[in-house]
Design an enzyme around this catalytic site. Structure first.
Site, PDB file in Angstrom:
ATOM      1  CG  ASP A  68      28.294  47.444   2.073  1.00  0.00           C
ATOM      2  OD1 ASP A  68      29.074  46.533   2.398  1.00  0.00           O
ATOM      3  OD2 ASP A  68      28.406  48.075   1.018  1.00  0.00           O
TER       4      ASP A  68
ATOM      5  CD  GLU B  53      32.647  48.303   2.319  1.00  0.00           C
ATOM      6  OE1 GLU B  53      33.314  47.441   1.709  1.00  0.00           O
ATOM      7  OE2 GLU B  53      31.392  48.259   2.399  1.00  0.00           O
TER       8      GLU B  53
ATOM      9  CG  HIS C 175      30.322  52.313   0.900  1.00  0.00           C
ATOM     10  ND1 HIS C 175      30.597  52.560  -0.428  1.00  0.00           N
ATOM     11  CD2 HIS C 175      29.874  51.031   0.966  1.00  0.00           C
ATOM     12  CE1 HIS C 175      30.335  51.482  -1.137  1.00  0.00           C
ATOM     13  NE2 HIS C 175      29.890  50.528  -0.312  1.00  0.00           N
TER      14      HIS C 175
ATOM     15  CG  HIS D   5      33.731  50.536  -2.613  1.00  0.00           C
ATOM     16  ND1 HIS D   5      33.703  50.798  -1.259  1.00  0.00           N
ATOM     17  CD2 HIS D   5      32.968  49.430  -2.791  1.00  0.00           C
ATOM     18  CE1 HIS D   5      32.979  49.882  -0.643  1.00  0.00           C
ATOM     19  NE2 HIS D   5      32.498  49.044  -1.558  1.00  0.00           N
TER      20      HIS D   5
END
Length: 264
Positions: A8, A10, A104, A116
């Site tokens: 990912d 983030e 994250h 999130h």
């Protein structure tokens, strides 16, 4: 021997604002480059130990990693398979370990400016068996279903702490910590070095599987009541208040399929 890497953006060092995570946003290209370099570091560590490596680009349209910067021999999965496996698409029982790069903190925490779980605009929080759910938790549960241990995670400090809480044996590397809308980052080269060393350490360790539960009770608290009403139509789901839907799964795969339809 095979390693699956789910990546990912983030949780990559330096990435702080939503603009940096989206096509055309200020800093997006730099974020993609650092994501690529952190993934490449994990690949080098695994290949050094003789592992075959498969990488799943798991951010947005899954078209972020520059495969020309990855070591020769690495296989990269781009785009989405239209499967409940989502960020773990391509994983199966033939793998020996899963590595998570750039992860994250989840929705409902204050340890990342980009916290999130799935769609940021939809949820206040998601819980599984009373535990605040992150994208890592969902994905690590699916790995457990395939009997593949989750051995390493890099990302923000808050996510590293949560990963350790649910998977005490996992090796983590914190690339930054979040304070309000700010991120306090380590140097990009230091992140790359720490990830390469951490993945090598994790693959040499005997990291075990998380035990399988008898059932998985998922609670989703939506930001908008309309989304809760829509989700309540899923077979077996129950709306418990204006913004909350609950669902109990007997297996991890059943939970994974339900999440696909309830939260996306």
């Amino acid at each position: 021997m095979k390693v699956f890497i789910s990546a990912d953006i983030e949780g990559v060092t330096g990435v702080t604002s939503w603009g940096e995570t989206r096509y055309g946003g200020q800093g997006y290209e730099a974020a993609c480059r650092q994501m690529t370099l952190e993934v490449a570091a994990a690949c080098r560590a695994a290949m050094k130990l003789g592992y075959e490596v498969v990488v799943k680009d798991g951010h947005e349209d899954a078209l972020n990693i520059d495969m020309t910067e990855l070591p020769k021999g690495v296989q990269l999965i781009r785009g989405w398979m239209s499967s409940p496996a989502s960020m773990m698409g391509g994983l199966d029982e033939s793998f020996d370990a899963v590595v998570y790069i750039g992860y994250h903190s989840p929705e409902g925490t204050d340890t990342s400016s980009l916290a999130h779980t799935g769609e940021h605009e939809w949820f206040n929080y998601i819980k599984i068996n009373g535990e605040l759910a992150s994208e890592f938790l969902y994905n690590a549960l699916l790995a457990t279903d395939y009997k593949v241990p989750s051995v390493f995670l890099s990302g923000d400090e808050g996510m590293c702490q949560l990963a350790k809480k649910s998977h005490p044996e996992i090796i983590t590397v914190a690339t930054k910590k979040g304070i309000g809308n700010a991120s306090w980052n380590i140097h990009p080269e230091e992140a790359i070095e720490n990830i390469e060393a951490g993945v090598e350490k994790a693959l040499k360790a005997n990291v075990g599987l998380r035990p399988v539960e008898k059932e998985y009770h998922m609670v989703i608290n939506f930001k908008e009541h309309q989304h809760a009403r829509r989700a309540s139509w899923y077979p077996g789901a129950k709306q418990t208040d204006s913004n909350t839907v609950e669902y109990t799964a007997k297996t991890i795969w059943e939970l994974t399929v339900a999440r696909m339809f309830l939260s996306e």
